[in-house]
Design a protein around this motif. Sequence first.
Motif, short mmCIF file in Angstrom:
data_model
loop_
_atom_site.label_atom_id
_atom_site.label_comp_id
_atom_site.label_asym_id
_atom_site.label_seq_id
_atom_site.Cartn_x
_atom_site.Cartn_y
_atom_site.Cartn_z
N LEU A 173 10.86 13.01 0.79
CA LEU A 173 10.15 14.42 0.70
C LEU A 173 9.67 14.92 -0.43
O LEU A 173 8.22 15.75 -0.43
CB LEU A 173 11.11 15.43 1.55
N ALA A 174 10.58 14.84 -1.29
CA ALA A 174 10.01 15.36 -2.97
C ALA A 174 8.79 14.63 -3.31
O ALA A 174 8.15 15.04 -4.10
CB ALA A 174 11.13 15.32 -4.09
N GLY A 186 0.87 -1.42 -0.06
CA GLY A 186 -0.03 0.09 0.05
C GLY A 186 0.76 1.35 -0.01
O GLY A 186 2.08 1.12 0.23
N ILE A 187 0.16 2.29 -0.12
CA ILE A 187 0.57 3.71 -0.26
C ILE A 187 0.93 4.30 1.34
O ILE A 187 0.24 3.96 2.03
CB ILE A 187 -0.10 4.59 -0.96
N ILE A 188 2.23 4.65 1.53
CA ILE A 188 2.82 5.25 2.75
C ILE A 188 3.07 6.62 2.62
O ILE A 188 4.08 6.90 1.70
CB ILE A 188 4.09 4.45 3.37
N GLU A 189 2.54 7.48 3.42
CA GLU A 189 2.71 8.87 3.47
C GLU A 189 4.15 8.92 4.12
O GLU A 189 4.54 8.46 5.45
CB GLU A 189 2.06 9.88 4.13
N TYR A 190 5.47 9.59 3.44
CA TYR A 190 6.57 9.67 4.13
C TYR A 190 6.40 10.50 5.56
O TYR A 190 7.20 10.07 6.50
CB TYR A 190 7.50 10.69 3.29
N ARG A 191 5.53 11.46 5.78
CA ARG A 191 5.45 12.19 7.25
C ARG A 191 5.00 11.07 8.17
O ARG A 191 5.44 11.34 9.29
CB ARG A 191 4.23 13.18 7.10
N ASN A 233 16.54 17.95 -8.40
CA ASN A 233 17.93 18.28 -8.36
C ASN A 233 18.67 17.13 -7.12
O ASN A 233 19.58 17.66 -6.15
CB ASN A 233 18.57 19.70 -8.18
N ILE A 234 18.15 16.34 -6.97
CA ILE A 234 18.52 15.48 -5.94
C ILE A 234 19.62 14.41 -6.09
O ILE A 234 19.49 13.79 -7.22
CB ILE A 234 17.38 14.39 -5.30
N ARG A 235 20.78 14.56 -5.40
CA ARG A 235 22.04 13.82 -5.70
C ARG A 235 22.56 13.35 -4.30
O ARG A 235 22.17 13.90 -3.30
CB ARG A 235 22.97 14.59 -6.52
N TYR A 236 23.36 12.56 -4.42
CA TYR A 236 24.31 11.75 -3.08
C TYR A 236 25.19 12.79 -2.83
O TYR A 236 25.91 13.49 -3.60
CB TYR A 236 24.79 10.49 -3.37
#
Length: 260
Positions: free
Chosen positions: A118-119, A71-76, A98-101
């Motif tokens: 979060l994105a 199922g879908i989980i909200e990150y919050r 622009n997500i990078r390590y």
Amino acid sequence: RNLGIAMARGEFVHFMDSDDYYADISVLEHMYNAAIQNNVDICGGTIELLWDGVRQPLKHNYANTAFENNGIIEYRDFQESYYHPRYIFRKDLLERNNIRYPDYKVYEDPPFLVHAMLAAGSFYALKESVYVYRCGHKIRKYTLRNTIDRLKGIKEVLMVAKEHNLTRLMYFCMCEISAIADSILSWAICKQNAEINVLVDEINNLAGGMAVDVQTAVTEYRNAIKMKRSFIEECKRSPQIIIFGAGKMGRKIKNLLEAE
């Protein structure tokens, strides 16, 4: 990994450590199908541990390693930063945001996972095992560089957690600090490393003083050194010393006295 993101041509990307493996040959297909069918940017499943050749549930003191239902989980509602290899990520999500390590030798994956989650806002969870984490075949050493980079990673996650009022994630950061406290204090006290001290102060400010109290530790360390010297001098005045017990501490005392 960052080069892989830049060069990838697929719709989703996945990152695997070189010493791990997939739970079976179909897990990427299952995660991809679940992500497409549920229109999510991230999909992940349960992670297992391989210890001494045996696959078993991975138990972590404060992180959720298994999903009980699909199922879908909200990150919050989730607020975790561990085990990024058990997820697939839509490449467009990473590019648009622009997500990078970050350039850390260790602990580069929790900041990446937190920013991605979060994105996305939410992710689809599969209860099936998708990833097997191999453990016990190598020794982790906390070098100065490793300790500094781990503190930088914890600080980055802590800043994001505080900004978004993710109290559970902040608690995880405090647990991380506790796990490496000995290493932190060793470099901060024994080696007098200024960068460690600055990072600890910054983390303490973010956490409201709940992380590592270096100054108190310095006082306790110095008192311990005085007690050790006094103990050794007393032993030197004794014609004979009997160590009661042959355990780990007994061997340490024996080695200490022989060295003196």
